[in-house]
Design an enzyme around this catalytic site. Sequence first.
Site, short mmCIF file in Angstrom:
data_model
loop_
_atom_site.label_atom_id
_atom_site.label_comp_id
_atom_site.label_asym_id
_atom_site.label_seq_id
_atom_site.Cartn_x
_atom_site.Cartn_y
_atom_site.Cartn_z
N HIS A 74 0.83 -1.21 0.00
CA HIS A 74 0.00 0.00 0.00
C HIS A 74 0.86 1.25 0.00
CE1 HIS A 74 -3.88 -1.94 1.83
NE2 HIS A 74 -3.47 -2.52 0.71
N TYR A 203 -9.67 4.86 7.56
CA TYR A 203 -9.88 5.20 8.98
C TYR A 203 -10.97 6.26 9.05
CZ TYR A 203 -5.39 2.91 10.09
OH TYR A 203 -4.37 2.01 10.26
N PRO A 295 -4.37 -0.07 18.81
CA PRO A 295 -4.10 -0.56 17.45
C PRO A 295 -4.22 0.49 16.35
CG PRO A 295 -6.21 -1.39 18.25
CD PRO A 295 -5.56 -0.70 19.40
N LYS A 299 0.92 -0.32 15.04
CA LYS A 299 2.33 -0.31 15.44
C LYS A 299 2.77 -1.51 16.29
CE LYS A 299 3.59 3.24 13.36
NZ LYS A 299 3.76 2.65 12.05
N TYR A 387 3.47 6.47 9.98
CA TYR A 387 2.69 5.29 9.60
C TYR A 387 3.57 4.24 8.92
CZ TYR A 387 -1.52 2.69 8.44
OH TYR A 387 -2.49 1.71 8.37
P1 RFL Z 1 2.67 -11.69 21.85
O1 RFL Z 1 2.22 -11.81 20.45
O2 RFL Z 1 1.64 -11.41 22.89
O3 RFL Z 1 3.43 -13.04 22.20
C1 RFL Z 1 3.81 -13.37 23.51
C2 RFL Z 1 3.95 -14.87 23.61
O4 RFL Z 1 4.40 -15.20 24.92
C3 RFL Z 1 3.64 -16.31 25.41
N1 RFL Z 1 3.66 -16.26 26.88
C4 RFL Z 1 4.46 -17.04 27.64
N2 RFL Z 1 5.36 -17.97 27.31
C5 RFL Z 1 6.00 -18.59 28.32
N3 RFL Z 1 5.77 -18.31 29.63
C6 RFL Z 1 4.88 -17.38 30.00
N4 RFL Z 1 4.66 -17.11 31.29
C7 RFL Z 1 4.17 -16.70 28.99
N5 RFL Z 1 3.23 -15.73 28.99
C8 RFL Z 1 2.93 -15.48 27.71
C9 RFL Z 1 2.26 -16.11 24.81
O5 RFL Z 1 1.53 -17.32 24.78
C10 RFL Z 1 2.61 -15.59 23.42
O6 RFL Z 1 2.74 -16.61 22.47
O7 RFL Z 1 3.79 -10.57 22.03
P2 RFL Z 1 4.95 -10.06 21.02
O8 RFL Z 1 5.74 -11.20 20.46
O9 RFL Z 1 5.62 -8.97 21.74
O10 RFL Z 1 4.13 -9.46 19.76
C11 RFL Z 1 3.27 -8.36 19.91
C12 RFL Z 1 2.17 -8.39 18.85
O11 RFL Z 1 1.55 -9.65 18.85
C13 RFL Z 1 1.13 -7.28 19.10
O12 RFL Z 1 1.77 -6.08 19.43
C14 RFL Z 1 0.24 -7.04 17.85
O13 RFL Z 1 -0.61 -8.12 17.63
C15 RFL Z 1 -0.58 -5.75 18.04
N6 RFL Z 1 -1.51 -5.47 16.92
C16 RFL Z 1 -1.06 -4.91 15.74
N7 RFL Z 1 0.25 -4.72 15.52
C17 RFL Z 1 0.70 -4.24 14.32
O14 RFL Z 1 1.91 -4.06 14.17
N8 RFL Z 1 -0.15 -3.93 13.29
C18 RFL Z 1 -1.48 -4.10 13.41
O15 RFL Z 1 -2.21 -3.86 12.44
C19 RFL Z 1 -1.99 -4.58 14.68
N9 RFL Z 1 -3.30 -4.76 14.87
C20 RFL Z 1 -2.87 -5.71 17.08
C21 RFL Z 1 -3.76 -5.32 16.03
C22 RFL Z 1 -3.38 -6.32 18.23
C23 RFL Z 1 -4.74 -6.55 18.34
N10 RFL Z 1 -5.18 -7.22 19.51
C24 RFL Z 1 -6.13 -8.25 19.52
C25 RFL Z 1 -4.46 -7.04 20.75
C26 RFL Z 1 -5.11 -5.53 16.13
C27 RFL Z 1 -5.62 -6.12 17.30
C28 RFL Z 1 -7.11 -6.26 17.36
C1 PHB Z 2 -5.90 -4.79 10.92
O1 PHB Z 2 -6.05 -5.04 9.71
O2 PHB Z 2 -6.10 -5.64 11.80
C2 PHB Z 2 -5.49 -3.43 11.33
C3 PHB Z 2 -5.09 -2.53 10.36
C4 PHB Z 2 -4.73 -1.23 10.73
C5 PHB Z 2 -4.75 -0.87 12.06
C6 PHB Z 2 -5.11 -1.79 13.03
C7 PHB Z 2 -5.48 -3.07 12.66
O3 PHB Z 2 -4.42 0.39 12.40
#
Ligand code: RFL
Ligand code: PHB
Length: 395
Positions: A74, A203, A295, A299, A387
Amino acid sequence: MRHRTQVAIIGAGPAGMFLAHMLAMEGIDALVIERRDRAYVEERVRAGVLEQGTVELMRRLGLSDRLERDGLVHGGTNVVLDGRLFRIDMTALTGGATVTVYGQQEVMRDLFDAAESRGLPIVWNASDVALSGLDGAQPQVAWRQDGVEGRVDCDFVVGCDGYHGVSRAAIPADVLRTFERVYPFGWLGLLADVPPADHELIYANHERGFALASMRSRTRSRYYIQCALDEDVADWSDDRFWDELCLRLGDETAAKVTRGPSFEKSVAPLRSFVAEPMRWGRLFLAGDAAHIVPPTGAKGMNLAVSDVTMLGAALTEHYRERSDAGIDHYSARALARVWKAERFSWWFTSVTHRFPTMDGFDRRIQMAELDYLRGSLAAQRTLAENYVGLPLEAA
Ligand code: RFL
Ligand code: PHB
């Protein structure tokens, strides 16, 4: 079970797995210890947008075959203010940068498949993970797997165990400082196998609340609407969701929304959080273990990647060049970038969401802010450079 490794990594999310691959590439021995199983980690529906730096790291680690084929590049993003849409040409404003839509689930699949073929060791289903000796020369990690105790001695422990993990809590309370904003709303997200409304993200700020049109592929849409924190998903039929989404996106965009049955619907809370420092003794924190962003700026996963990019280089320097400069500077370096991403995510959330305490003045300031963004290339450029992802170091 092995009794010694160089780096013990707690958590097999994006932070832990990217670090494991980076260290493996440098010939540094690491063991990943994960609380859940592979399917659980891989199936969590989360991030969708990769910054350029994240894409480049996947290339460097030889993990980009499917990304090159299936990722959607994009060059712009769109904002709707009360029904009127405008586009921000990120590529033009940043001198050529892009973002790539490629779901976190796909990223995890690539990381795990390659870990298997490269023989990277991962302990799955590890419960009662406990860290000790972090302020000495020889830390230890202990766990239980199927009732059997495991233990490893190591040089360093990296806490990649997310917001609810155990690593951050291992830093003494008189050392650890935390900073937090909890937003008074959440996002209700829906996945459906229908073509996205647009080839880019949209957005929307509407007086009833925020909405976002995103995607996972050309045939799979991801939509979000701002909702109450205690919203019950059961109260949201697909029809109710589509109606509210279309209302908030405005007529022009709503006309391009294809409705269809959802196969996932869930509520996520929004929070800003930072823990300082990101290093204590021989423990390092990376990713959501150290910080959370709302979110809105996409980031979260990208920050996890920039943390471990810095940490991987620092650990390589330690083992290869016998220099601790990188590991000594890791916390300050990482936090400098983290706080800028925190600022951007907080700002983008603030100008696009409806806050329950908002009065007429607040609402007009918000509208003026987005109207300014619509009319000012300087404002658009600020959004665009954040971004697509700030560089690892400030210039
Ligand atoms: P994670 O992915 O939470 O992984 C942590 C891992 O540690 C395990 N764990 C343990 N293992 C051993 N012992 C313990 N005591 C433990 N406790 C936990 C867990 O089971 C897990 O497997 O952290 P990490 O690696 O730092 O990664 C972070 C990302 O996953 C997170 O920041 C993103 O998903 C956030 N996020 C987005 N990020 C983006 O860059 N772009 C996006 O578009 C975006 N959209 C989002 C998002 C997060 C969302 N939610 C649901 C929180 C959209 C949503 C809706
Ligand atoms: C997504 O596709 O899950 C998504 C995209 C952009 C955002 C947050 C989540 O800012």
